[in-house]
Design a protein around this motif. Structure first.
Motif, PDB file in Angstrom:
ATOM      1  N   PRO A 606      48.112  52.934  52.700  1.00 47.89           N
ATOM      2  CA  PRO A 606      48.177  54.271  52.091  1.00 47.89           C
ATOM      3  C   PRO A 606      47.119  55.205  52.682  1.00 47.89           C
ATOM      4  O   PRO A 606      46.075  54.768  53.186  1.00 47.89           O
ATOM      5  N   PHE A 607      47.416  56.474  52.585  1.00 46.00           N
ATOM      6  CA  PHE A 607      46.464  57.529  52.961  1.00 46.00           C
ATOM      7  C   PHE A 607      45.984  57.331  54.401  1.00 46.00           C
ATOM      8  O   PHE A 607      44.789  57.349  54.689  1.00 46.00           O
ATOM      9  N   PRO A 638      43.816  52.558  44.463  1.00 45.19           N
ATOM     10  CA  PRO A 638      42.708  51.923  45.185  1.00 45.19           C
ATOM     11  C   PRO A 638      42.529  50.461  44.778  1.00 45.19           C
ATOM     12  O   PRO A 638      43.106  49.988  43.805  1.00 45.19           O
ATOM     13  N   SER A 639      41.707  49.772  45.547  1.00 43.71           N
ATOM     14  CA  SER A 639      41.294  48.425  45.152  1.00 43.71           C
ATOM     15  C   SER A 639      40.220  48.537  44.070  1.00 43.71           C
ATOM     16  O   SER A 639      39.643  49.607  43.861  1.00 43.71           O
ATOM     17  N   VAL A 662      36.450  48.969  48.335  1.00 45.35           N
ATOM     18  CA  VAL A 662      36.458  48.700  49.772  1.00 45.35           C
ATOM     19  C   VAL A 662      37.608  49.446  50.446  1.00 45.35           C
ATOM     20  O   VAL A 662      37.457  49.998  51.531  1.00 45.35           O
ATOM     21  N   THR A 663      38.769  49.462  49.783  1.00 46.03           N
ATOM     22  CA  THR A 663      39.924  50.205  50.300  1.00 46.03           C
ATOM     23  C   THR A 663      40.328  51.241  49.248  1.00 46.03           C
ATOM     24  O   THR A 663      41.090  50.934  48.329  1.00 46.03           O
ATOM     25  N   PRO A 664      39.836  52.436  49.378  1.00 49.89           N
ATOM     26  CA  PRO A 664      40.141  53.450  48.335  1.00 49.89           C
ATOM     27  C   PRO A 664      41.601  53.883  48.338  1.00 49.89           C
ATOM     28  O   PRO A 664      42.100  54.356  47.316  1.00 49.89           O
ATOM     29  N   ASN A 665      42.273  53.779  49.507  1.00 50.76           N
ATOM     30  CA  ASN A 665      43.696  54.167  49.596  1.00 50.76           C
ATOM     31  C   ASN A 665      43.923  55.612  49.135  1.00 50.76           C
ATOM     32  O   ASN A 665      44.969  55.947  48.614  1.00 50.76           O
ATOM     33  N   GLY A 666      42.950  56.439  49.324  1.00 55.58           N
ATOM     34  CA  GLY A 666      43.033  57.831  48.919  1.00 55.58           C
ATOM     35  C   GLY A 666      41.652  58.356  48.584  1.00 55.58           C
ATOM     36  O   GLY A 666      40.619  57.789  48.988  1.00 55.58           O
ATOM     37  N   LEU A 715      35.909  48.068  34.718  1.00 55.03           N
ATOM     38  CA  LEU A 715      35.722  49.310  35.464  1.00 55.03           C
ATOM     39  C   LEU A 715      36.870  49.462  36.444  1.00 55.03           C
ATOM     40  O   LEU A 715      37.161  48.548  37.223  1.00 55.03           O
ATOM     41  N   ARG A 716      37.519  50.633  36.405  1.00 58.21           N
ATOM     42  CA  ARG A 716      38.629  50.935  37.297  1.00 58.21           C
ATOM     43  C   ARG A 716      38.303  52.168  38.117  1.00 58.21           C
ATOM     44  O   ARG A 716      37.719  53.133  37.590  1.00 58.21           O
ATOM     45  N   ALA A 717      38.684  52.138  39.400  1.00 61.40           N
ATOM     46  CA  ALA A 717      38.602  53.323  40.258  1.00 61.40           C
ATOM     47  C   ALA A 717      39.963  53.993  40.259  1.00 61.40           C
ATOM     48  O   ALA A 717      41.000  53.325  40.296  1.00 61.40           O
TER      49      ALA A 717
END
Length: 940
Positions: A606-607, A638-639, A662-666, A715-717
């Motif tokens: 993604p992204f 995201p991760s 580590v992988t925000p995917n956005g 905790l969630r991103a």
């Protein structure tokens, strides 16, 4: 006339009979004759004989009151007359004093008395003579006499009948009764039967019948008794019977025979095996290597056909026996078929008949007919046909110009028999081919060429000499004449053919006797070349953040120049460096088979920005790539946040820290924090949520928690698309707040010392004690630390230091200088100094130089302490985390919290001791489990 006993005398005028008998009674006729006539005379012959005994009276001894029959019978001719005398006096003269019943040949004596003892005489008379017979009748009066030995032991097995003897003689006749030694009553039941001679029978015996029995004989003169001991043993039984079984020849057969018998008969127990009614001697020379018996199991190794039969195990004891039988069937492959004969011969057929061999207990399911020819592969046999096992004849279809021999193999469930003996050889006449090659095809391995190939005929299919192949071809779909060539090999290459052109092809077999049947027309292509064009109008449709759909237009058929195999997509990800330059990562390839105009590409990041090309594939290779197409994938979820941990911990608050995904995917827009109480009991707290709107936030304080309670944090991103899976952490708050000092340093001069530290958690309601002392041996020469007196002094000094620390701690508690004192007063500590005073009371308190006490209550004091701190704004590394409350710094070894025990005391260069007495350390063991932590960071 009895010729063996009759003789004629005096010229036939007298007939002599020797050893005449009753059979000779009758009429004898004498016949005299001459030429004039004949005369007859009849003689009547009657054969008589003197008396002879048939039954003579017998002498016997009788008891008083008994009865007897005296029998006297004789035969003779005329029939003898029977008369009786008693003691020499005719019976007729004793009447009426003689009270017994008399008949011609019998006297019946009843209720004999002792005075009636006498000699009876029987006389049998006819005109030829008289015979006499005497019988002594002795009537006795005797006390019972036992004729059976005393204490005879009788043994039998349960379920059988037993007979215990009690033969007795007496006069009058004794009355016999049986009793058990442990029972005063007579033995009477349906299972007990006493015979007239005194024998006792017990039917269907059981273990309860065992014991001692008494036989008592009684008459008017007295009594006599004997005992008999009866032992009932367990019957012999075969508890595990051998079962009927089938065994393959050369295998191992096992026949099990487990026997249960009475243990007291073990010394006489035997177990033997029989085969077909004859005992099997496993020790004989013939059986020693193949037969053995162990633990009741008969082992037969390397089973042969002769081992088939009925096997019986016979278990014997002196009292009974038991046996069981089982049939062993030996299975084997059939014997080879016999007596092969050929008949009904035609040009291309012949009948084969045979006789089946023994099937060896497994039905023959089929027969395999094989042939051998001596021209092309002499000695090699080929399978020709299979027929059902019940069939013993088959009509075989043959090929021309072949010299055949046949053999038959029988098959059953065990396997194949050996081949039969070959039949006589049979030669068929030659003929033209009756078939053409199979698998005719045209292939192009190089452009402008086409190779025609086929599966050649087997030599046995040539049907005659001089075989070759006529190959024909022309452009596909045209009416042009055929181009032809005759070859003996199995392929032909057509040169100078157009690239990837369709051809009609055919191949015909021909020999010296003529061509084969008209072949079928097949189709083939000349050689391929790489495609000339790339797919056009390439477009990308974004399905989601990881999946796209790629579409393209089809390439013209003439540009493919071969068989269309599919399409190959190449794509790679664009990477941006810090200096603004763009580079690409590894390339990825995805192939779509067949003729199509779109395909799905999964597994994208993604992204991200991507480039994509597409090319066409044929049998020769791949064509040129299309122009690169650029596309970007949208944002995704995201991760989870990376490394969520409890940075600072207290009794009612924690500080969480983490790293970005580590992988925000956005673009991360915010964090979502949740926590709840999860004590080990059934108590589950309400899930509390906190929205952290700043995406740069990497630390958060949570307060108002319950002390000594276990919490779980989530905790969630989040991006605009959604939130990640949660990163989780667990921990346990402490019972009370314990201060911690970190990063303790000191610098010492000749007249002063500068000490600095970092207060934990930023608390101000604390007081600190700084203690120091001088050592009198501070100027000792090098190596003084190795002296024994110095080591002893140091140990004493350390002990006195501990005592002083305890006194200081008591003084502080009494002064009420910190907020926890009220709780300590309510819950006294068994380890408190007030209790230890009773233990250490006999020791005097040493004098300390320069004991200073500093009290800090205001924010200004906090600021002053912060000036001496090395790092006031940075979050503390090595926050104290433990499962059982052990306050152990993760990185700094300078924390004053370790001075709760003398073993961990520290001295500066001038011998001053630094201590902080805000609490006592629990010495439990630490367990490094990140998922469950006791939050025990002291506030400072």
């Amino acid at each position: 006339m009895p010729t063996d006993r009759a003789t004629e005398e005096n010229f036939g005028k007298m007939l002599r009979l020797d050893q005449v008998s009753d059979e000779d009674n009758g009429i004898f006729r004498c016949i005299a004759k001459n030429d004039v006539g004949k005369a007859t005379y009849d003689f009547y012959l009657t054969v008589e004989e003197p008396p002879r005994w048939k039954i003579k009276p017998e002498s016997k001894t009788y008891t008083i009151g008994s009865s007897a029959d005296l029998l006297c019978e004789a035969f003779g001719k005329p029939e003898p007359v029977i008369t009786w005398e008693m003691n020499g006096i005719p019976i007729e003269q004793l009447t009426p004093s003689f009270r017994h019943k008399i008949s011609q040949g019998k006297i019946e004596l009843h209720n004999l008395q002792q005075h009636e003892s006498a000699v009876f005489q029987c006389a049998a008379s006819n005109k030829h003579g008289t015979i006499l017979a005497n019988a002594n009748i002795n009537v006795l009066n005797i006390h019972p006499i036992m004729m059976t030995a005393d204490e005879v032991k009788y043994n039998t097995v349960a379920g059988n009948s037993v007979f215990m003897d009690c033969r007795v003689f007496g006069s009058p006749a004794p009355v016999i009764s049986w009793t058990r030694e442990d029972d005063i009553y007579s033995v009477e039941s349906l299972r007990h039967n006493m015979f007239e001679n005194g024998t006792l029978e017990i039917k269907n015996t059981s273990k309860e019948d065992s014991g001692t029995y008494i036989c008592l004989a009684t008459n008017s003169l007295g009594k006599e008794a004997i005992t008999a001991v009866l032992n009932i043993r367990d019957s012999t039984k075969v508890v595990v019977l051998p079962v009927n079984q089938s065994a393959l020849r050369s295998s191992l057969a096992e026949l099990r025979c487990d026997v249960k018998y009475d243990i007291t008969l073990q010394h006489a127990f035997t177990l033997i095996w029989e085969k077909d009614g004859e005992e099997l001697d496993v020790t004989s020379t013939d059986h020693r290597n193949r037969f053995s018996v162990k633990d009741g199991v008969l082992y037969i190794r390397n089973v042969s056909l002769d081992d088939e039969g009925v096997y019986a195990c016979i278990a014997s004891t002196p009292l009974d026996m038991a046996s069981a039988r089982a049939l062993l069937t030996v299975l084997d492959v059939p014997d080879p078929p016999e007596h092969l004969k050929l008949s009904d011969s035609q040009n291309q057929s012949i009948r084969l008949t045979w006789k089946q061999g023994s099937h060896h207990n497994s039905r023959i399911t089929e027969c395999i007919i094989e042939y051998e020819e001596n021209r092309w592969e002499p000695g090699r046999w080929h399978e020709m046909e299979r027929v059902p096992g019940i069939q013993s004849s088959v009509l075989l279809t043959l090929t021309p110009h072949v010299s055949y021999r046949f053999r038959v193999i029988a098959v059953n469930a065990i396997g194949k028999s050996k081949p039969s003996q070959p039949s006589a050889r049979h030669l068929t006449p030659p003929a033209a081919p009756d078939r053409n090659p199979d698998n005719v095809r045209g292939e192009g391995h190089n452009p402008h060429e086409m190779t025609i190939k086929w599966q050649p005929l087997k030599p046995v299919e040539w049907n005659g000499p001089g075989l070759f192949y006529k190959v024909s071809w022309r452009l596909g779909g045209s009416n042009d004449s055929w181009e032809e060539v005759s070859v003996r090999q199995h392929s032909h290459t057509v040169k100078h053919a157009p690239t990837f052109q369709l051809y009609d092809i055919k191949v015909q077999a021909v020999n010296d006797l003529g061509p084969g049947p008209e072949p079928q027309v097949k189709h083939g292509f000349s050689g391929e070349d790489v495609p000339l064009e790339a797919p056009q109008k390439v477009s990308v449709d974004i399905i989601n953040s990881t999946l796209i759909k790629v579409s393209w237009s089809k390439v013209p058929k003439e540009s493919i120049r071969g068989h269309l195999r599919g399409y190959k997509i190449t794509y790679w990800k664009v990477q941006h460096s810090h200096d603004g330059k763009r580079s690409h990562s590894d390339k990825y390839f995805l192939t779509f088979e067949g003729d199509r105009n779109h395909g799905m590409v999964p597994g994208l990041d993604p992204f991200s920005e991507y480039f994509l090309t597409i090319m066409i594939l044929n049998g020769r290779g791949s064509g040129p790539e299309s122009q690169p197409v650029t596309f970007s994938t949208p944002e995704g979820v995201p991760s989870p946040p990376d490394i969520l941990e409890l940075a600072l911990i207290s009794k009612d608050a924690v500080t969480l820290s983490w790293r970005p995904p580590v992988t925000p995917n956005g673009i991360v827009t915010h964090y979502h924090l949740q926590y709840q109480l999860i004590n080990d009991t059934d108590e589950i707290g309400e899930l509390v949520g906190i929205q952290l709107p700043n995406p740069d936030t990497l630390q958060w304080d949570i307060s108002d928690l319950k002390s000594n309670s276990k919490y779980k944090f989530y905790l969630r991103a989040c991006t605009v698309v959604g939130c990640s899976k949660p990163a989780t952490e667990e921990g346990i708050t402490t019972i009370q707040q314990v201060p911690v000092l970190l990063n303790i340093t000191s610098s010492v001069s000749d007249t002063s010392a500068n000490i600095s530290w970092t207060p934990g958690m930023g608390k101000t309601d604390l007081e600190f004690y700084i203690a120091y002392m001088k050592t009198p041996y501070g100027s000792a020469s090098q190596g003084i630390s190795t002296q024994g007196w110095f080591i002893g002094l140091m140990c004493a000094t350390a002990l006195l230091t501990i005592i002083l620390l305890i006194l200081c701690f008591v003084t502080r508690n009494k002064g009420g200088k910190y907020s926890v004192k009220e709780k300590e007063d309510m819950h006294p500590d068994l380890e408190s100094p007030s209790l230890k005073d009773e233990i250490f009371g006999e020791y005097s308190i040493p004098k300390w130089n320069g004991l200073r006490k500093t009290q800090q209550y205001t924010e200004s004091i906090k600021n002053r302490i912060s000036i001496n701190s090395d790092n006031d704004e940075k979050p503390l590394k090595g926050s104290l985390q433990s499962l059982n409350g052990d306050l152990k710094p993760a990185e700094s070894a300078d924390s004053l919290i370790d001075y709760g025990d003398a073993d961990h005391g520290q001295f500066n260069e001038d011998g001053s001791f630094i201590g902080e007495y805000a609490g006592k350390k629990d010495r439990g063991s630490a367990e490094g489990n990140r998922s469950s932590l006791i939050m025990s960071q002291a506030n400072a």
